[in-house]
Design a protein around this motif. Structure first.
Motif, PDB file in Angstrom:
ATOM      1  N   ALA A   7      11.830  -5.338   1.010  1.00  0.00           N
ATOM      2  CA  ALA A   7      10.890  -4.444   0.320  1.00  0.00           C
ATOM      3  C   ALA A   7      10.999  -4.574  -1.199  1.00  0.00           C
ATOM      4  N   THR A   8      12.205  -4.911  -1.687  1.00  0.00           N
ATOM      5  CA  THR A   8      12.346  -5.068  -3.143  1.00  0.00           C
ATOM      6  C   THR A   8      11.744  -6.394  -3.606  1.00  0.00           C
ATOM      7  N   ARG A  24       5.975  -3.579   1.049  1.00  0.00           N
ATOM      8  CA  ARG A  24       6.883  -2.447   0.786  1.00  0.00           C
ATOM      9  C   ARG A  24       6.483  -1.189   1.566  1.00  0.00           C
ATOM     10  N   GLU A  47       8.622   0.635   4.494  1.00  0.00           N
ATOM     11  CA  GLU A  47       9.043   2.037   4.318  1.00  0.00           C
ATOM     12  C   GLU A  47       8.627   2.858   5.531  1.00  0.00           C
TER      13      GLU A  47
END
Ligand SMILES: CC(C)(COP(=O)(O)OP(=O)(O)OC[C@H]1O[C@@H](n2cnc3c(N)ncnc32)[C@H](O)[C@@H]1OP(=O)(O)O)[C@@H](O)C(=O)NCCC(=O)NCCS
Length: 269
Positions: free
Chosen positions: A29-30, A36, A40
C-alpha cells in the motif's frame, strides 16, 4: 490440515499466513497508491482473517473496487512514457479491422472486442512487470482475465499487429513469446507440458495463425507464417510455412512462401 515444515519456514518471522499477508499488504500500500484504498478496505483495516478472505473473494467477484480514475492514471502514465506501446495498439486495431470480417470499423475494435481489450491491458501489465512492479502487474493481469477472458501472464512477450479473436479461453504462459502479425483464436493455450521449469512455453514466430482450441505445449518454436489447425495439440516444433493439424499435430500442408496466414485468416488457401 497441518502446514508443512517448508511452508512454516517460509513464513519466517510471521506468526501466521494472515499476519504475513497483512504485513505484505501494508508494505504494498505504501508503494502502489492505486491499490492503497483497496488494500485498506479488504486486508489492512479489517477485523479478522475470515473478513480478509471474504472481502478479497467477494470484491474479485464484483470485479474491482479500484477507483476508475486511479486505473486511468496507471494506464495513462505508462502510455505517456511508452510511445512503442501506443504504436503497437494502433497496429492491433488495424490488424483486427483487416482480419476479422465481423469488424467493420476501428471504433468497433476499440469499443467492443474483449480480445483487443485484454491485449491492451496485457501491454500495460507487461510494462509494469518489466519495471519490477510485479504485484500490480499480476493484479491487473488477473483482473483482465476476470473481465475479458484471456489469461495472459504479465511476463509474456507479445509483439504488435496481433489479433486475439473472441478472446475467450485464451491462456498464454509466463515464458511465451509471440512475434508480430500473429492471429490467435478462442480457447488457444500456449502452455507448459508440466515437465519443464524455467523457459517452458512456446515461441510463436512472425505471421502465424493459431486456430480455435489449439493447445501448443512446451518450449517449442512455431515457425514463421505457419498455421495451426483448430483443435490441434502441438507437442513438437513446427517448421515455417506449413499447416499442422491433429492430436498430436503433424504437417498436413506446405505453403507457398508468399502466404501470410495470420493476415488473410484464409482457412482454405
Ligand atoms: C488448418 C486450417 C487453417 C486450414 O489450413 P490449410 O493450410 O488451408 O489446410 P487444408 O484446408 O488444405 O487442410 C489440409 C488437411 O488438414 C485437414 N485439416 C484441416 N483442418 C483440420 C483440423 N482442424 N483438424 C484436423 N484436420 C484438419 C484437412 O482435412 C486436410 O486433410 P486432407 O489433406 O486429408 O484432405 C483450417 O482448417 C482451420 O483449422 N482453421 C481454424 C479456423 C478457426 O479456428 N475458426 C474458428 C472461427 S470462430
Amino acid at each position: 490440515m497441518q502446514a508443512s515444515d517448508k511452508a512454516v519456514r517460509e513464513l519466517g518471522a510471521f506468526a501466521s499466513v494472515w499476519t504475513a499477508i497483512r504485513a505484505e499488504a501494508t508494505d504494498l500500500a505504501t508503494r502502489e497508491p492505486t491499490l492503497r484504498a483497496l488494500l485498506e478496505t479488504q486486508i489492512i483495516g479489517v477485523a479478522s482473517d475470515a473478513d480478509i478472505i471474504a472481502h478479497v473473494i467477494s470484491a474479485r467477484l464484483a470485479v474491482a473496487s479500484v477507483d476508475t480514475e486511479d486505473l486511468f492514471r496507471l494506464f495513462h502514465g505508462i502510455l505517456l512514457e511508452r510511445a512503442d506501446i501506443c504504436a503497437a495498439i494502433e497496429a492491433d486495431i488495424l490488424a483486427v479491422r483487416e482480419r476479422d470480417p465481423a469488424c467493420t470499423t476501428c471504433l468497433h475494435a476499440l469499443l467492443n472486442l474483449k480480445g483487443f481489450h485484454a491485449l491492451q491491458t496485457h501491454r500495460i501489465a507487461h510494462a509494469l512487470w518489466i519495471n519490477g512492479r510485479h504485484e500490480i502487474a499480476s493484479w491487473l493481469s488477473n483482473l483482465a482475465s476476470l473481465v475479458f477472458g484471456p489469461d495472459i501472464h504479465p511476463a509474456a512477450r507479445i509483439g504488435s499487429s496481433i489479433m486475439l479473436d473472441h478472446g475467450s479461453g485464451i491462456v498464454i504462459g509466463e515464458t511465451a513469446v509471440i512475434e508480430d502479425e500473429v492471429s490467435i483464436l478462442q480457447n488457444v493455450t500456449l502452455g507448459g507440458t508440466g515437465k519443464e521449469t524455467g523457459d517452458r512455453h512456446p515461441k510463436i514466430r512472425h505471421g502465424v495463425m493459431i486456430g480455435a482450441g489449439a493447445k501448443i505445449l512446451g518450449n517449442i518454436e512455431i515457425g514463421a507464417f505457419s498455421k495451426i489447425a483448430a483443435g490441434s495439440v502441438v507437442l513438437k516444433p513446427v517448421p515455417a510455412h506449413c499447416t499442422v493439424a491433429g492430436v498430436p499435430a503433424t504437417v498436413v500442408r506446405i505453403h507457398r512462401n508468399d502466404e501470410i496466414p495470420a493476415e488473410t485468416m484464409d482457412q482454405n488457401i
